[in-house]
Design a protein around this motif. Structure first.
Motif, PDB file in Angstrom:
ATOM      1  N   LEU A  53      -0.098   5.136   5.405  1.00  0.00           N
ATOM      2  CA  LEU A  53      -0.411   6.041   4.309  1.00  0.00           C
ATOM      3  C   LEU A  53      -1.783   5.663   3.767  1.00  0.00           C
ATOM      4  O   LEU A  53      -1.955   4.604   3.170  1.00  0.00           O
ATOM      5  N   SER A  54      -2.761   6.541   3.981  1.00  0.00           N
ATOM      6  CA  SER A  54      -4.116   6.219   3.532  1.00  0.00           C
ATOM      7  C   SER A  54      -4.203   6.354   2.012  1.00  0.00           C
ATOM      8  O   SER A  54      -3.432   7.089   1.404  1.00  0.00           O
ATOM      9  N   CYS A  55      -5.134   5.644   1.430  1.00  0.00           N
ATOM     10  CA  CYS A  55      -5.311   5.730  -0.022  1.00  0.00           C
ATOM     11  C   CYS A  55      -6.740   5.344  -0.392  1.00  0.00           C
ATOM     12  O   CYS A  55      -7.559   5.039   0.473  1.00  0.00           O
ATOM     13  N   SER A  56      -6.997   5.327  -1.691  1.00  0.00           N
ATOM     14  CA  SER A  56      -8.377   5.267  -2.169  1.00  0.00           C
ATOM     15  C   SER A  56      -9.018   3.883  -2.107  1.00  0.00           C
ATOM     16  O   SER A  56     -10.236   3.779  -2.191  1.00  0.00           O
ATOM     17  N   SER A  57      -8.229   2.820  -1.999  1.00  0.00           N
ATOM     18  CA  SER A  57      -8.805   1.473  -1.891  1.00  0.00           C
ATOM     19  C   SER A  57      -7.706   0.489  -1.516  1.00  0.00           C
ATOM     20  O   SER A  57      -6.509   0.819  -1.595  1.00  0.00           O
ATOM     21  N   GLY A  58      -8.099  -0.704  -1.171  1.00  0.00           N
ATOM     22  CA  GLY A  58      -7.120  -1.761  -0.917  1.00  0.00           C
ATOM     23  C   GLY A  58      -6.367  -2.110  -2.193  1.00  0.00           C
ATOM     24  O   GLY A  58      -5.174  -2.424  -2.157  1.00  0.00           O
ATOM     25  N   THR A  59      -7.062  -2.041  -3.309  1.00  0.00           N
ATOM     26  CA  THR A  59      -6.428  -2.330  -4.599  1.00  0.00           C
ATOM     27  C   THR A  59      -5.330  -1.312  -4.881  1.00  0.00           C
ATOM     28  O   THR A  59      -4.207  -1.676  -5.266  1.00  0.00           O
ATOM     29  N   ASP A  60      -5.637  -0.020  -4.674  1.00  0.00           N
ATOM     30  CA  ASP A  60      -4.613   1.002  -4.905  1.00  0.00           C
ATOM     31  C   ASP A  60      -3.479   0.898  -3.896  1.00  0.00           C
ATOM     32  O   ASP A  60      -2.325   1.216  -4.218  1.00  0.00           O
ATOM     33  N   ALA A  61      -3.773   0.441  -2.687  1.00  0.00           N
ATOM     34  CA  ALA A  61      -2.703   0.246  -1.698  1.00  0.00           C
ATOM     35  C   ALA A  61      -1.700  -0.780  -2.235  1.00  0.00           C
ATOM     36  O   ALA A  61      -0.484  -0.572  -2.183  1.00  0.00           O
ATOM     37  N   LEU A  62      -2.220  -1.879  -2.787  1.00  0.00           N
ATOM     38  CA  LEU A  62      -1.348  -2.912  -3.360  1.00  0.00           C
ATOM     39  C   LEU A  62      -0.588  -2.368  -4.571  1.00  0.00           C
ATOM     40  O   LEU A  62       0.613  -2.621  -4.736  1.00  0.00           O
ATOM     41  N   LEU A  63      -1.292  -1.619  -5.391  1.00  0.00           N
ATOM     42  CA  LEU A  63      -0.675  -1.046  -6.596  1.00  0.00           C
ATOM     43  C   LEU A  63       0.469  -0.103  -6.213  1.00  0.00           C
ATOM     44  O   LEU A  63       1.575  -0.186  -6.757  1.00  0.00           O
ATOM     45  N   MET A  64       0.217   0.760  -5.233  1.00  0.00           N
ATOM     46  CA  MET A  64       1.239   1.717  -4.796  1.00  0.00           C
ATOM     47  C   MET A  64       2.446   1.001  -4.206  1.00  0.00           C
ATOM     48  O   MET A  64       3.595   1.399  -4.436  1.00  0.00           O
ATOM     49  N   ALA A  65       2.189  -0.061  -3.461  1.00  0.00           N
ATOM     50  CA  ALA A  65       3.295  -0.823  -2.851  1.00  0.00           C
ATOM     51  C   ALA A  65       4.164  -1.450  -3.939  1.00  0.00           C
ATOM     52  O   ALA A  65       5.395  -1.342  -3.904  1.00  0.00           O
ATOM     53  N   LEU A  66       3.524  -2.071  -4.921  1.00  0.00           N
ATOM     54  CA  LEU A  66       4.282  -2.719  -6.002  1.00  0.00           C
ATOM     55  C   LEU A  66       5.049  -1.685  -6.826  1.00  0.00           C
ATOM     56  O   LEU A  66       6.204  -1.900  -7.204  1.00  0.00           O
ATOM     57  N   MET A  67       4.401  -0.548  -7.106  1.00  0.00           N
ATOM     58  CA  MET A  67       5.080   0.511  -7.866  1.00  0.00           C
ATOM     59  C   MET A  67       6.299   1.019  -7.100  1.00  0.00           C
ATOM     60  O   MET A  67       7.368   1.202  -7.677  1.00  0.00           O
ATOM     61  N   ALA A  68       6.129   1.218  -5.794  1.00  0.00           N
ATOM     62  CA  ALA A  68       7.234   1.737  -4.981  1.00  0.00           C
ATOM     63  C   ALA A  68       8.389   0.740  -4.930  1.00  0.00           C
ATOM     64  O   ALA A  68       9.555   1.122  -4.828  1.00  0.00           O
ATOM     65  N   LEU A  69       8.074  -0.537  -5.009  1.00  0.00           N
ATOM     66  CA  LEU A  69       9.118  -1.568  -4.980  1.00  0.00           C
ATOM     67  C   LEU A  69       9.738  -1.773  -6.362  1.00  0.00           C
ATOM     68  O   LEU A  69      10.652  -2.584  -6.526  1.00  0.00           O
TER      69      LEU A  69
END
Ligand SMILES: *Cc1c(COP(=O)(O)O)cnc(C)c1O
Length: 374
Positions: A53-69
């Motif tokens: 799942l592409s996203c706007s930055s590595g930081t947002d990738a981490l943020l999205m993962a933590l939010m989803a968890l």
């Protein structure tokens, strides 16, 4: 000489990039255009995972993962203090508590034995902060110890996130970075092994449910369609133009990872007699060599080497001069000097040499000669 030379690469793929950009301008789908889906499919295949799942930055990738968890207030997230700030920043941003764990002096990655001890401390009765997740970081391009960390995560019922921002292209026992843990996150910041011409990132997972939730979070918590909102999300989308650039770079990425191996091996051979510690790659691992980082004897020795290299117009960098537990931004956590001795020692002695696939052997020899003489 450049620390990371992106112009040699551009020369190779310039025509392809021009053509890809022209195609985006022609179809005009600047957000979530076909290139974005093509990139996700290609990179999922490369990493060997079901969903990318592409996203706007590595930081947002981490943020999205933590939010989803479901990470939030009252949760402890275990990670390393020897990393880029984003790794722990996103934990604080969600109101959870980063809990730092010291690193192994050989790999600079989180030490699984110390992780186990730290988790045990947080499992004592009466503790108000509940262990929830682990973010392991593949520092400098080397996969963290997922054999051990994965076991510890399972035994303790913790989610495991791989911060693969620096390691896309690396492998461990034949498995690619981006495929470890419940979710892996990478970055396409220009200086990363697979870098774009701007910001970008990606989440990888084999878990259908997590993927579905991250998909929703990426686009403002959308439900069945864009104007139904079922949760709080973010605007985390990757631009189509950036995806187009990354598709071109991905064409030569596997070859570039090979070229990085050659450059790293050359450094290691040239530095065999130098008074520094060259990187140790554990058996079964192939690093993506985002950085070639070495340890001087002490801070003064590092200053001396960097000074001599500077005189010869050879750039170096220090990743990271100040561990996260000593940063003002994390002072709420009450970290103090002496908390993580291995990490603090490395921060004083470490520095990184120019590293990219197009390094010239002669330049590497010149660099090594200076270091050997220090
Ligand atoms: C670069 C990096 C990030 C953040 O990626 P961005 O794309 O710059 O947001 C996170 N973690 C680590 C270890 C990184 O090196």
């Amino acid at each position: 000489m450049q620390f990371i030379d992106l112009s040699a690469q551009q020369l190779r793929i310039r025509d392809m990039i021009d053509e890809r950009i022209r195609q985006v301008l022609a179809h005009g789908q600047y957000i979530m255009g076909p290139e974005m889906y093509e990139l996700e499919k290609s990179l999922a295949g490369f990493a060997g995972v079901k969903h990318a799942l592409s996203c706007s930055s590595g930081t947002d990738a981490l943020l999205m993962a933590l939010m989803a968890l479901g990470v939030g207030p009252g949760h402890a997230v275990f990670t390393t203090p020897f990393t880029f700030v984003a790794t722990a920043e996103v934990v604080e941003l969600l109101g959870a508590t980063p809990v730092f764990v010291d690193i192994s002096p050989d790999t600079f990655n989180m030490d699984p034995r110390k992780l186990e001890q730290k988790i045990a401390e947080f499992k004592k009765p009466g503790n108000k902060i509940v262990p929830k997740a682990i973010i392991a970081v593949d520092l400098f391009g080397l996969a963290s110890d997922y054999d051990e960390t994965g076991k510890i995560a399972k035994e303790n019922g913790l989610a495991l996130i791989e911060d693969a921002a620096q390691s896309f292209g690396a492998t461990h026992k034949g498995k690619r970075a981006g495929s470890f843990g419940d979710v892996a996150c990478t970055s396409f910041f220009p200086a990363k092994p697979l870098g774009g011409y701007g910001d970008g990132g990606m989440c990888f997972t084999d878990d259908d449910d997590l993927n579905q939730i991250m998909l929703s979070i990426r686009n403002h918590g959308q439900g069945a369609d864009r104007y139904e909102n079922v949760r709080i999300g973010i605007n985390g989308r990757l631009d189509t133009l950036q995806a187009a650039v990354l598709l071109c770079k991905f064409e030569i990425f596997a070859e570039e990872i090979e070229l990085r191996q050659k450059a790293a091996l050359r450094y290691t051979e040239l530095l065999a007699k130098a008074p520094v510690v060259a990187p140790a790659i554990p058996d079964g691992s192939v690093s993506a060599w985002a950085q070639y980082s070495i340890l001087a004897r002490d801070a003064a020795h590092r200053d001396k080497i960097r000074g001599k290299l500077q005189e010869a117009k050879i750039p170096t960098a220090v990743y990271y001069p100040k561990p996260l537990h000593l940063q003002k931004a994390f002072e709420n956590l009450g970290g103090a000097s002496g908390d993580f001795p291995v990490c603090e020692d490395c921060a004083e002695r470490i520095f990184s040499l120019p590293m990219h696939p197009y390094l010239e052997a002669d330049d590497q020899k010149a660099i090594a000669d200076i270091i050997v003489a220090c």
